[in-house]
Scaffold this motif. Structure first.
Motif, PDB file in Angstrom:
ATOM      1  N   MET A   1       2.815  -4.606  -7.475  1.00 40.79           N
ATOM      2  CA  MET A   1       2.802  -3.669  -6.276  1.00 40.79           C
ATOM      3  C   MET A   1       2.507  -2.313  -6.986  1.00 40.79           C
ATOM      4  O   MET A   1       2.756  -1.789  -8.003  1.00 40.79           O
ATOM      5  N   THR A   2       1.713  -1.451  -6.196  1.00 42.32           N
ATOM      6  CA  THR A   2       1.264  -0.284  -6.568  1.00 42.32           C
ATOM      7  C   THR A   2       2.330   0.781  -6.265  1.00 42.32           C
ATOM      8  O   THR A   2       3.407   0.638  -5.722  1.00 42.32           O
ATOM      9  N   ASN A   3       2.044   2.192  -6.781  1.00 39.63           N
ATOM     10  CA  ASN A   3       3.001   3.160  -6.724  1.00 39.63           C
ATOM     11  C   ASN A   3       2.760   4.188  -5.291  1.00 39.63           C
ATOM     12  O   ASN A   3       3.661   4.917  -5.197  1.00 39.63           O
ATOM     13  N   ARG A   4       1.842   3.681  -4.699  1.00 36.92           N
ATOM     14  CA  ARG A   4       1.546   4.320  -3.286  1.00 36.92           C
ATOM     15  C   ARG A   4       2.687   4.267  -2.188  1.00 36.92           C
ATOM     16  O   ARG A   4       3.364   2.918  -2.263  1.00 36.92           O
ATOM     17  N   LYS A   5       2.947   5.007  -1.430  1.00 35.77           N
ATOM     18  CA  LYS A   5       3.951   4.886  -0.485  1.00 35.77           C
ATOM     19  C   LYS A   5       3.408   3.803   0.456  1.00 35.77           C
ATOM     20  O   LYS A   5       2.244   3.445   0.805  1.00 35.77           O
ATOM     21  N   PRO A   6       4.562   3.008   1.233  1.00 36.15           N
ATOM     22  CA  PRO A   6       4.174   2.070   1.852  1.00 36.15           C
ATOM     23  C   PRO A   6       3.434   2.540   3.316  1.00 36.15           C
ATOM     24  O   PRO A   6       3.955   3.569   3.805  1.00 36.15           O
ATOM     25  N   ILE A   7       2.813   1.442   4.059  1.00 37.24           N
ATOM     26  CA  ILE A   7       2.408   1.679   5.457  1.00 37.24           C
ATOM     27  C   ILE A   7       3.553   1.284   6.231  1.00 37.24           C
ATOM     28  O   ILE A   7       4.069   0.076   6.109  1.00 37.24           O
ATOM     29  N   ALA A   8       3.951   2.299   6.956  1.00 35.08           N
ATOM     30  CA  ALA A   8       4.909   1.884   7.863  1.00 35.08           C
ATOM     31  C   ALA A   8       4.243   1.043   9.193  1.00 35.08           C
ATOM     32  O   ALA A   8       3.390   1.769   9.898  1.00 35.08           O
ATOM     33  N   VAL A   9       4.710  -0.209   9.323  1.00 37.55           N
ATOM     34  CA  VAL A   9       3.957  -1.047  10.344  1.00 37.55           C
ATOM     35  C   VAL A   9       5.179  -1.202  11.442  1.00 37.55           C
ATOM     36  O   VAL A   9       6.349  -1.892  11.406  1.00 37.55           O
ATOM     37  N   THR A  10       4.730  -0.650  12.863  1.00 39.40           N
ATOM     38  CA  THR A  10       5.465  -0.878  14.049  1.00 39.40           C
ATOM     39  C   THR A  10       4.910  -2.177  14.295  1.00 39.40           C
ATOM     40  O   THR A  10       3.878  -2.706  14.646  1.00 39.40           O
ATOM     41  N   THR A  11       5.879  -3.159  14.919  1.00 37.81           N
ATOM     42  CA  THR A  11       5.617  -4.656  14.937  1.00 37.81           C
ATOM     43  C   THR A  11       5.631  -5.132  16.478  1.00 37.81           C
ATOM     44  O   THR A  11       5.485  -6.189  16.679  1.00 37.81           O
TER      45      THR A  11
END
Length: 323
Positions: A1-11
């Protein structure tokens, strides 16, 4: 897993294929993902799809509860507030720095309107939430940086309203946003943008309409500088011809159905919608809710996966440019 912030995914619309393509896309990437939606529904969706029963290490769920149990293929106005809340939470999370960008699964505009919401689309929702006066819808044929890019001067308008909406002021703003998006998101230091005319044959020297002469040409002349190359106005029926199309970094079309049929012909399966002009990256799957196949486990998740991939790429490029 990277240290970047996650992508917020609206489902997306819970009765459509949004939960399915969101889960498939999240499980297929190693990048950090934050799924926004009902936890029980999303985990049950993963189970039905035969995916790993536990969340992958790169995936988290930001729980927003359904208002009532959702049945695939059956819309319910009761869940309209749920859908709106997932979008509002995505905006909150990214502006609070808890997410790096937003990617959205498809929603059903009709049921949101029937539920009492003034909703014309994701693009307009996030523009209003961010307090941005103008944004630009750009569709790309794939998450690759050399993909076909088609931006729109107007978005979801009846065709009879388009000519009045294309003004010198609005076109100047759109081109400014498009140029900045190509520079910041794609790292294209000197973008070449082909601009379509509004009328057949780009107005035929005023014989088929004067918008090119009175609106588009003055804007292109005024915005000519060393930061980009603006070509046009060009006839829309030849702007995408092979041999020409490869010269442009992006094509700016005057209205929705002038450019998107070509884009979707070239790359429907991996097409991605990008909103330019927001203070954060926002991408979206380039398809609808597909209620007729919801719950059957056959929805193609490539566009949603491409939306996640492109969101990470654009965010990384923006961060690098601002560093």
């Amino acid at each position: 897993m990277t240290n970047r912030k996650p992508i917020a995914v609206t489902t997306g619309e819970p009765a459509g294929i949004g939960p399915e393509v969101s889960v498939r896309a999240a499980w297929s990437t190693t990048e950090p993902v934050l799924l926004i939606g009902d936890r029980g529904m999303l985990l049950e969706t993963a189970r039905r799809l035969g995916l790993a029963p536990e969340l992958p290490g790169n995936v988290r769920i930001h729980h927003v509860p359904l208002r009532e149990l959702s049945v695939p293929g059956r819309l319910s106005r009761a869940n309209a507030p749920y859908v709106i809340e997932t979008l509002a939470e995505a905006h909150r999370l990214v502006t609070a720095g808890e997410a790096g960008a937003v990617a959205t699964a498809p929603v059903q505009k009709s049921i949101l309107i029937e539920g009492g919401y003034r909703f014309t689309g994701h693009t307009e929702f996030f523009a209003e939430a961010a307090g941005v006066g103008r944004v630009v819808m750009m569709l790309v044929s794939s998450p690759k940086c050399d993909a076909l890019k088609v931006a729109l001067a107007t978005t979801h308008l009846p065709l009879r309203e388009v000519p009045d909406a294309v003004t010198q002021e609005s076109l100047t703003e759109v081109i400014t946003i498009l140029r900045r998006g190509l520079v910041e998101g794609y790292g294209i230091d000197h973008p070449v943008i082909a601009v379509a005319g509004l009328n057949p044959h780009a107005g035929e020297n005023g014989h088929m309409g004067r918008e090119e002469i009175e609106v588009i040409e003055p804007v292109l002349a005024r915005m000519a500088d060393s930061d980009s190359t603006l070509v046009g106005p060009l006839p829309a029926d030849t702007i995408f011809v092979p041999g020409k199309m490869e010269r442009w970094d992006a094509v700016l079309c005057m209205y929705h159905d002038q450019g998107l049929p070509v884009l979707k012909h070239v790359g429907f399966a991996e097409g991605v919608n990008v909103t330019l002009g927001l203070p954060y990256v926002r991408t979206s799957a380039d398809h609808g809710t597909a209620l007729d196949i919801a719950g059957r486990g056959v929805a193609d998740a490539r566009s949603m996966a491409a939306a996640l991939e492109l969101a990470h790429t654009l965010q990384k490029n923006r961060d690098a440019r601002m560093a």
